[in-house]
Structure formats: C-alpha cells, structure tokens
Design a protein around this motif. Structure first.
Motif, PDB file in Angstrom:
ATOM      1  N   ILE A  11       0.673  -1.293  -0.215  1.00  0.00           N
ATOM      2  CA  ILE A  11       0.285   0.459   0.166  1.00  0.00           C
ATOM      3  C   ILE A  11       1.360   1.484  -0.013  1.00  0.00           C
ATOM      4  CG2 ILE A  11      -1.546   1.209   1.509  1.00  0.00           C
ATOM      5  CD1 ILE A  11      -2.728  -1.421   2.382  1.00  0.00           C
ATOM      6  N   ALA A  12       1.800   1.070   0.604  1.00  0.00           N
ATOM      7  CA  ALA A  12       2.916   2.619   0.359  1.00  0.00           C
ATOM      8  C   ALA A  12       3.553   2.448  -0.325  1.00  0.00           C
ATOM      9  CB  ALA A  12       4.062   2.742   1.982  1.00  0.00           C
ATOM     10  N   VAL A  13       3.700   1.844  -0.798  1.00  0.00           N
ATOM     11  CA  VAL A  13       4.411   1.296  -2.460  1.00  0.00           C
ATOM     12  C   VAL A  13       3.549   2.292  -3.347  1.00  0.00           C
ATOM     13  CG1 VAL A  13       5.584   0.652  -4.441  1.00  0.00           C
ATOM     14  CG2 VAL A  13       6.376  -0.346  -2.323  1.00  0.00           C
ATOM     15  N   ALA A  14       2.200   1.943  -3.808  1.00  0.00           N
ATOM     16  CA  ALA A  14       1.036   2.168  -4.400  1.00  0.00           C
ATOM     17  C   ALA A  14       1.036   4.113  -4.376  1.00  0.00           C
ATOM     18  CB  ALA A  14      -0.091   1.600  -4.236  1.00  0.00           C
ATOM     19  N   THR A  15       0.723   4.198  -2.758  1.00  0.00           N
ATOM     20  CA  THR A  15       0.601   5.372  -1.787  1.00  0.00           C
ATOM     21  C   THR A  15       1.599   7.038  -2.703  1.00  0.00           C
ATOM     22  OG1 THR A  15      -0.461   4.731  -0.642  1.00  0.00           O
ATOM     23  CG2 THR A  15      -0.435   6.289  -0.040  1.00  0.00           C
ATOM     24  N   GLY A  16       3.208   6.370  -2.817  1.00  0.00           N
ATOM     25  CA  GLY A  16       4.254   6.571  -2.884  1.00  0.00           C
ATOM     26  C   GLY A  16       4.044   7.221  -4.571  1.00  0.00           C
ATOM     27  N   VAL A  17       3.662   6.321  -5.258  1.00  0.00           N
ATOM     28  CA  VAL A  17       4.199   6.398  -6.478  1.00  0.00           C
ATOM     29  C   VAL A  17       2.382   7.481  -7.020  1.00  0.00           C
ATOM     30  CG1 VAL A  17       3.490   4.841  -9.195  1.00  0.00           C
ATOM     31  CG2 VAL A  17       4.690   4.121  -7.362  1.00  0.00           C
TER      32      VAL A  17
ATOM     33  N   SER B  80       4.085  19.201 -10.642  1.00  0.00           N
ATOM     34  CA  SER B  80       4.213  20.068  -9.869  1.00  0.00           C
ATOM     35  C   SER B  80       3.325  21.527 -10.123  1.00  0.00           C
ATOM     36  CB  SER B  80       5.601  20.314 -10.205  1.00  0.00           C
ATOM     37  OG  SER B  80       6.921  20.073  -9.312  1.00  0.00           O
ATOM     38  N   VAL B  81       2.692  22.316  -9.537  1.00  0.00           N
ATOM     39  CA  VAL B  81       2.596  23.769  -9.767  1.00  0.00           C
ATOM     40  C   VAL B  81       3.884  24.414 -10.012  1.00  0.00           C
ATOM     41  CG1 VAL B  81       0.501  22.815  -8.973  1.00  0.00           C
ATOM     42  CG2 VAL B  81       1.296  24.272  -8.183  1.00  0.00           C
ATOM     43  N   HIS B  82       3.268  26.320 -10.219  1.00  0.00           N
ATOM     44  CA  HIS B  82       4.548  26.942 -10.753  1.00  0.00           C
ATOM     45  C   HIS B  82       4.809  27.517  -8.478  1.00  0.00           C
ATOM     46  CE1 HIS B  82      -0.009  28.660  -8.713  1.00  0.00           C
ATOM     47  NE2 HIS B  82       1.062  30.164  -8.020  1.00  0.00           N
ATOM     48  N   SER B  83       3.896  26.384  -7.174  1.00  0.00           N
ATOM     49  CA  SER B  83       3.818  26.765  -6.391  1.00  0.00           C
ATOM     50  C   SER B  83       5.077  26.093  -5.646  1.00  0.00           C
ATOM     51  CB  SER B  83       3.466  27.957  -5.272  1.00  0.00           C
ATOM     52  OG  SER B  83       3.144  27.841  -3.827  1.00  0.00           O
ATOM     53  N   ILE B  84       5.838  25.579  -4.796  1.00  0.00           N
ATOM     54  CA  ILE B  84       7.232  24.438  -4.688  1.00  0.00           C
ATOM     55  C   ILE B  84       5.661  24.192  -2.966  1.00  0.00           C
ATOM     56  CG2 ILE B  84       8.341  25.492  -2.888  1.00  0.00           C
ATOM     57  CD1 ILE B  84      10.288  23.359  -4.040  1.00  0.00           C
ATOM     58  N   PHE B  85       5.382  25.545  -2.652  1.00  0.00           N
ATOM     59  CA  PHE B  85       4.723  24.637  -1.211  1.00  0.00           C
ATOM     60  C   PHE B  85       2.939  24.453  -1.642  1.00  0.00           C
ATOM     61  CE2 PHE B  85       1.636  26.511   1.556  1.00  0.00           C
ATOM     62  CZ  PHE B  85       1.695  26.304   2.661  1.00  0.00           C
ATOM     63  N   ILE B  86       2.411  24.891  -2.880  1.00  0.00           N
ATOM     64  CA  ILE B  86       0.863  24.094  -3.382  1.00  0.00           C
ATOM     65  C   ILE B  86       0.895  22.882  -3.323  1.00  0.00           C
ATOM     66  CG2 ILE B  86      -0.692  23.975  -4.851  1.00  0.00           C
ATOM     67  CD1 ILE B  86      -0.674  26.632  -2.610  1.00  0.00           C
ATOM     68  N   THR B  87       2.573  22.859  -4.435  1.00  0.00           N
ATOM     69  CA  THR B  87       2.788  21.164  -4.272  1.00  0.00           C
ATOM     70  C   THR B  87       3.295  20.005  -3.609  1.00  0.00           C
ATOM     71  OG1 THR B  87       4.260  22.016  -6.958  1.00  0.00           O
ATOM     72  CG2 THR B  87       4.348  19.986  -5.733  1.00  0.00           C
ATOM     73  N   MET B  88       3.508  20.968  -2.617  1.00  0.00           N
ATOM     74  CA  MET B  88       3.918  19.785  -1.562  1.00  0.00           C
ATOM     75  C   MET B  88       2.331  19.655  -0.663  1.00  0.00           C
ATOM     76  SD  MET B  88       3.764  20.366   2.761  1.00  0.00           S
ATOM     77  CE  MET B  88       3.702  22.363   2.621  1.00  0.00           C
ATOM     78  N   LEU B  89       1.489  20.959  -1.074  1.00  0.00           N
ATOM     79  CA  LEU B  89      -0.114  20.352   0.035  1.00  0.00           C
ATOM     80  C   LEU B  89       0.046  19.383  -0.612  1.00  0.00           C
ATOM     81  CD1 LEU B  89      -1.032  24.086   1.217  1.00  0.00           C
ATOM     82  CD2 LEU B  89       0.008  21.744   2.870  1.00  0.00           C
ATOM     83  N   VAL B  90      -0.820  20.329  -2.285  1.00  0.00           N
ATOM     84  CA  VAL B  90      -1.351  18.558  -2.897  1.00  0.00           C
ATOM     85  C   VAL B  90      -0.326  16.664  -2.641  1.00  0.00           C
ATOM     86  CG1 VAL B  90      -1.572  18.109  -5.369  1.00  0.00           C
ATOM     87  CG2 VAL B  90      -1.939  20.284  -4.959  1.00  0.00           C
ATOM     88  N   ARG B  91       0.015  16.612  -2.591  1.00  0.00           N
ATOM     89  CA  ARG B  91       1.210  15.712  -2.214  1.00  0.00           C
ATOM     90  C   ARG B  91       0.597  15.167  -1.576  1.00  0.00           C
ATOM     91  NH1 ARG B  91       7.431  16.165  -5.020  1.00  0.00           N
ATOM     92  NH2 ARG B  91       6.712  16.395  -7.512  1.00  0.00           N
ATOM     93  N   SER B  92       1.053  15.582  -0.156  1.00  0.00           N
ATOM     94  CA  SER B  92       1.150  15.271   1.087  1.00  0.00           C
ATOM     95  C   SER B  92      -0.475  15.021   1.224  1.00  0.00           C
ATOM     96  CB  SER B  92       1.324  16.875   2.239  1.00  0.00           C
ATOM     97  OG  SER B  92       2.354  16.959   2.273  1.00  0.00           O
ATOM     98  N   VAL B  93      -1.492  15.899   1.029  1.00  0.00           N
ATOM     99  CA  VAL B  93      -2.816  15.628   0.893  1.00  0.00           C
ATOM    100  C   VAL B  93      -3.522  14.370   0.440  1.00  0.00           C
ATOM    101  CG1 VAL B  93      -5.074  16.305   0.023  1.00  0.00           C
ATOM    102  CG2 VAL B  93      -4.036  17.518   1.059  1.00  0.00           C
TER     103      VAL B  93
ATOM    104  N   LEU C 183      -0.855  11.798  -0.219  1.00  0.00           N
ATOM    105  CA  LEU C 183      -0.175  11.079   0.286  1.00  0.00           C
ATOM    106  C   LEU C 183      -1.397  10.098   1.670  1.00  0.00           C
ATOM    107  CD1 LEU C 183       2.290   9.556   0.491  1.00  0.00           C
ATOM    108  CD2 LEU C 183       2.600  11.286   2.096  1.00  0.00           C
ATOM    109  N   THR C 184      -1.890  11.450   2.247  1.00  0.00           N
ATOM    110  CA  THR C 184      -2.618  10.700   3.404  1.00  0.00           C
ATOM    111  C   THR C 184      -3.603  10.514   3.048  1.00  0.00           C
ATOM    112  OG1 THR C 184      -1.279  12.905   4.595  1.00  0.00           O
ATOM    113  CG2 THR C 184      -3.169  11.809   5.338  1.00  0.00           C
TER     114      THR C 184
ATOM    115  N   TYR D  36      -2.928   6.780   1.488  1.00  0.00           N
ATOM    116  CA  TYR D  36      -2.827   5.744   2.262  1.00  0.00           C
ATOM    117  C   TYR D  36      -3.875   5.164   3.122  1.00  0.00           C
ATOM    118  CZ  TYR D  36       1.295   3.948   5.582  1.00  0.00           C
ATOM    119  OH  TYR D  36       1.616   2.635   6.215  1.00  0.00           O
ATOM    120  N   GLY D  37      -4.218   6.012   4.113  1.00  0.00           N
ATOM    121  CA  GLY D  37      -4.858   5.738   4.975  1.00  0.00           C
ATOM    122  C   GLY D  37      -6.253   5.602   3.964  1.00  0.00           C
ATOM    123  N   GLY D  38      -6.948   5.328   2.994  1.00  0.00           N
ATOM    124  CA  GLY D  38      -8.708   5.197   2.311  1.00  0.00           C
ATOM    125  C   GLY D  38      -7.980   3.611   2.484  1.00  0.00           C
TER     126      GLY D  38
END
Length: 492
Positions: free
Chosen positions: A434-440, A447-460, A462-463, A466-468
């Motif tokens: 599950i972790a491997v599939a989620t990581g992929v 990536s978008v214009h903002s590295i901060f927005i990219t981080m937020l989207v990836r984190s959402v 991922l979580t 993975y949780g689902g």
C-alpha cells in the motif's frame, strides 16, 4: 496494553509537538540564523558529551530498568535503588573526566581545520556530559516507574524551545555566539534540574543509601549486566554518532552542520518508536520476569505493525517533499538531500523490524546483543573510514544505512531463532505494498508554479490514498478500530 496506551498516547502527543518544534529548529531557525560550522560545533559537542556520559554511566541506566522490578517497594524507598543508580556513574564520571582532560591534544588534533572554533568549548563539553549523564539516569528511573510523559516533554519540547529562544537572541544581537553556546549547554542543565524536581514531586526521591540494595540482586549479576550494557549502548551510540564526528574530522565542521541537518530531518521516523520504547523497555522486563511469552509475542507484532504504518507515511511524506523542505534553508544545506533519503531508508527498516533490540537486551541471552552491537560499531567506523573519503556526506549516510540494516537483520533472526518470536505476519507486506502504491500516486502529482502548493497537494494525496487503502483492506486492525471510535464520536 492499558499502561502502554496511556503513557504511549501522552508520549506520542508530546513527541509530535516536539517534532513540529524540531522541524522549526532544524529547517527554519538554526540553518537560517547560524552558519553551518556553528551548527556543526553544537552537534560535535552533543555527540562527544553523549559518548562521554555513556562511558561514565557504566551501563547503569539500562541496568536500572532491567533490575528495578526486583527493587520495587515504595514504602522501603525501593531498597536504596536510586543512590546506587546515581552513585556508581558519578565515580565513572570522575575517571572519564581525567581521561578527557589528558586526551585534549589528541582530540583537538582530529579537528585541526576548525581548532580555533572548537578549542574554547572543549572543557564545556565535560559540563554538558555531566548534565547528559544525570538526565539519562533520571530518565531511566522514570521509565522504571512508568512515568515517562514529563521527561518526554522536557526532551522533545522544552529543550527545543530553549534552543530556538537562544538562537533568536543570538540573531538579534542580544547574545554573542559564545553566549549562545553557553545557553545551549545551560538548557541541558535546566532539563536535568527539572527531572530531579519532578522525581521529588512524585515522592520518589529516595537518596538514603541502604545495604539492602546489595542483597536484592547479586552484585556480580548487576555488574556483569552493566559491563555488557555499557559496551552495547556505547556501540549503539557509535553507530548513531560516529558519522557526524567523522564528517567533522574528515571534511569540516561546516560539513557536519549540513550532515546533521539532514540527519535530524530523517529523525521524524524515530518519533513513534522512541515514544513506545520508553514504556516498552520496563514492560518487556516484566514479561521476562513472568515468562509471559504469549503477551510478549502479541506486543512484538502489534508494535511492529504500528511502527510500519507510521514509518512508511512519514518516510514518504519527507522524501516526496524534500525540495520544499530545503527551500526553507540557505542553499548550502541542500547538499544533504541525498543523505536524507539514505537515512530515511535505514530508519524505515529499523521501524519495520520492531522492538527486537529491546526484547534481546532484556532477555536471559542479553550478552548476544553485545556481540551484535560491537561488531556493528566496528563495521560502522570502518565503513565511514572507507566511504566518507569516497563520497563525502553521502558516504556517511550510506554507512549508517548499511549499519542499521545489518544490526536489525541480525537481531530479528536471533530473537526468532532463540525464542521463536518474530514480528511479521501477512499484514506487513500488505502495508508495504500500500505504501509503494501510495508513493507512486503522490509522486505522479505534477508540480505547479508554487513549491508550497505542490507540497500541500502531494501531502493530501499521500494521506488520503494511504489512509483510505489501509481502512479498505483492514491491513492494520488497530488503525481500523481507531477509525471506528472516531466515527462514533462524529456528529454526522
């Protein structure tokens, strides 16, 4: 699991607040307020003090936890346990201090490039070691009493807050760098004092010596166990600290600052296990005393599942967002990015193999843990000597990865071979899949214009994924049960 859940929950909450503060320290504060060589200096002082204190303690921190069940009797002041726990390490500290003073020319020669920066703080290292020694002994005493939340607060929150405050005062010009270092060392002294006051508050400050302490457990057995523990714990410290020390001596203190910043970014993976281990050590000692192998086996597998779930999530979250993390620091620190990935791999493997080391060191065959640790310590030194000149910071991280993987393979095999205990069932490969599939899935987020927005989207992503998947597959019963409890409390 009642006492484990209560203390473990408190420790986990404190640890994750501390993780946030640690992130602030590591990413936002120190790399932006201190030069890399100044950060390197503080890390070298801490590493030296840790080894210094462990030599002085003669293994009595772990020894105290191991044998405290035989001393436990509050009405009798635990039969002189605390004076014995503190007294022997104090004698050891006096001996090690003499060696430390006489060894000054040799030790400073290892940091010839940065001697001017390190030299003024050499003897302050002894003071830091004394604070570290007393803190570790009192922390061990509190572990034996199943009172670990306050020491977690002091270590994971208070020390970090004090470091942030001192760094900010330095950056604003209220402190010189010399005064900052003294404040940094003084914070460890304050932590030690607070633990002593807390022990007094609990009514457990029993300092009256008692001859009964020498009769509860044979002295020869205590000293024998301590002798093995000191070599084992010292080996563990070498495995964890020698890389930063050798980076400093082989390259520079500035390189140590970059490497230890990478090292601390990866320590997020140790938070769940460290919180659990504070209560697991004395609990496993009780299991061995009662020879309750079924409960030990159940504890081994449950904790391994939980460590694997949280470890995979943290490793993916950090690894996928390294660009964002390093964007918050000065550019020179980005040289440690590859080191972070290698260190994350080593720490994740450590999480997946569970509490094998604690089971072994509290077992009747604890001496074998010494063989593993000493062998690994020697191998770690040799690997660093070989790989740092070839690959620099990456070589140090690779040496740590190889060392952590090897020690956990050896311990896991031995615990299974000797006691028939192993931490794996079909759920572990399922969680990893599950972790491997989620990581992929998270990696494929563009990536978008903002590295901060990219981080937020990836984190959402991922979580959520993975949780689902964990809930849909029921891969970890503890996670599913927790989710059901949360759902019952929701108003909708």
């Amino acid at each position: 699991m009642g006492i484990v859940q209560r203390q473990g929950l408190r420790n986990t909450i404190i640890a994750y607040i501390g993780l946030g503060l640690g992130f602030v320290n590591t990413v936002l504060v120190l790399p932006n307020l201190l030069a890399a060589d100044q950060i390197g200096l503080t890390r070298v002082l801490v590493s030296v003090a840790t080894i210094y204190a462990q030599l002085a303690a003669f293994g009595f921190a772990s020894t105290g936890i191991r044998f405290f069940p035989y001393f436990r009797n509050k009405a009798a002041g635990h039969q002189g346990f605390l004076p014995m726990l503190l007294g022997v390490p104090l004698l050891g500290f006096a001996v090690v201090t003499i060696i430390y003073v006489l060894g000054r020319p040799f030790l400073l020669a290892q940091y010839e490039r940065d001697a001017a920066l390190l030299n003024p703080y050499y003897f302050w290292g002894a003071i830091l070691a004394l604070f570290t020694l007393f803190y570790s002994l009192q922390d061990a005493y509190l572990k034996a009493l199943y009172q670990t939340a306050f020491s977690s607060f002091v270590q994971d929150i208070l020390l970090r807050v004090l470091t942030v405050v001192a760094a900010l005062l330095f950056s604003l010009g209220y402190l010189t760098f010399h005064q900052f270092v003294l404040a940094f060392i003084g914070s460890y002294g304050l932590a030690t004092l607070l633990l002593a006051l807390y022990v007094m508050y609990l009514g457990e400050w029993h300092l009256r010596p008692s001859k009964a302490a020498l009769a509860v457990v044979p002295v020869r057995e205590v000293l024998s166990f301590s002798g093995f523990v000191i070599l084992s714990s010292l080996s563990g410290t070498i495995i964890g600290s020698i890389d930063s020390l050798m980076v400093g001596s082989s390259i520079s203190l500035a390189a140590t600052g970059v490497y230890t910043t990478a090292f601390f970014i990866s320590t997020a993976l140790t938070i769940p296990a460290r919180s659990l281990n504070k209560i697991a050590f004395p609990l496993l000692a009780e299991y061995w005393k009662a020879q309750d192998m079924p409960r030990m086996a159940d504890f081994y597998r449950r904790t391994t599942r939980l460590n694997t779930v949280v470890g995979c999530w943290l490793a993916l979250g950090i690894g996928l967002n390294l660009d964002f993390i390093y964007s918050l620091m000065r550019p020179e620190f980005a040289a440690g990015a590859t080191s972070v990935l290698l260190l994350l791999a080593g720490r994740l493997f450590d999480s997946i193999t569970g509490v094998n080391g604690l089971i072994l060191v509290t077992s009747p065959r604890y001496r074998f843990d010494l063989v593993f640790n000493v062998s690994l310590a020697v191998a770690t030194v040799l690997l660093n000597l070989l790989l740092i000149p070839l690959y620099g910071l990456t070589g140090a991280a690779l040496a740590t990865l190889l060392a952590m993987t090897s020690i956990n393979v050896a311990r896991t095999w031995f615990v299974w071979h000797a006691y028939g205990l192993q931490p794996f069932d079909f759920r572990i490969p399922l969680v990893l899949g599950i972790a491997v599939a989620t990581g992929v899935a998270a990696w494929l987020v563009p990536s978008v214009h903002s590295i901060f927005i990219t981080m937020l989207v990836r984190s959402v992503v991922l979580t959520g994924v993975y949780g689902g998947l964990l809930l849909l597959t029921r891969a970890v019963p503890e996670v599913s049960n927790l989710w059901q409890q949360v759902r019952r409390r929701l108003p909708f």
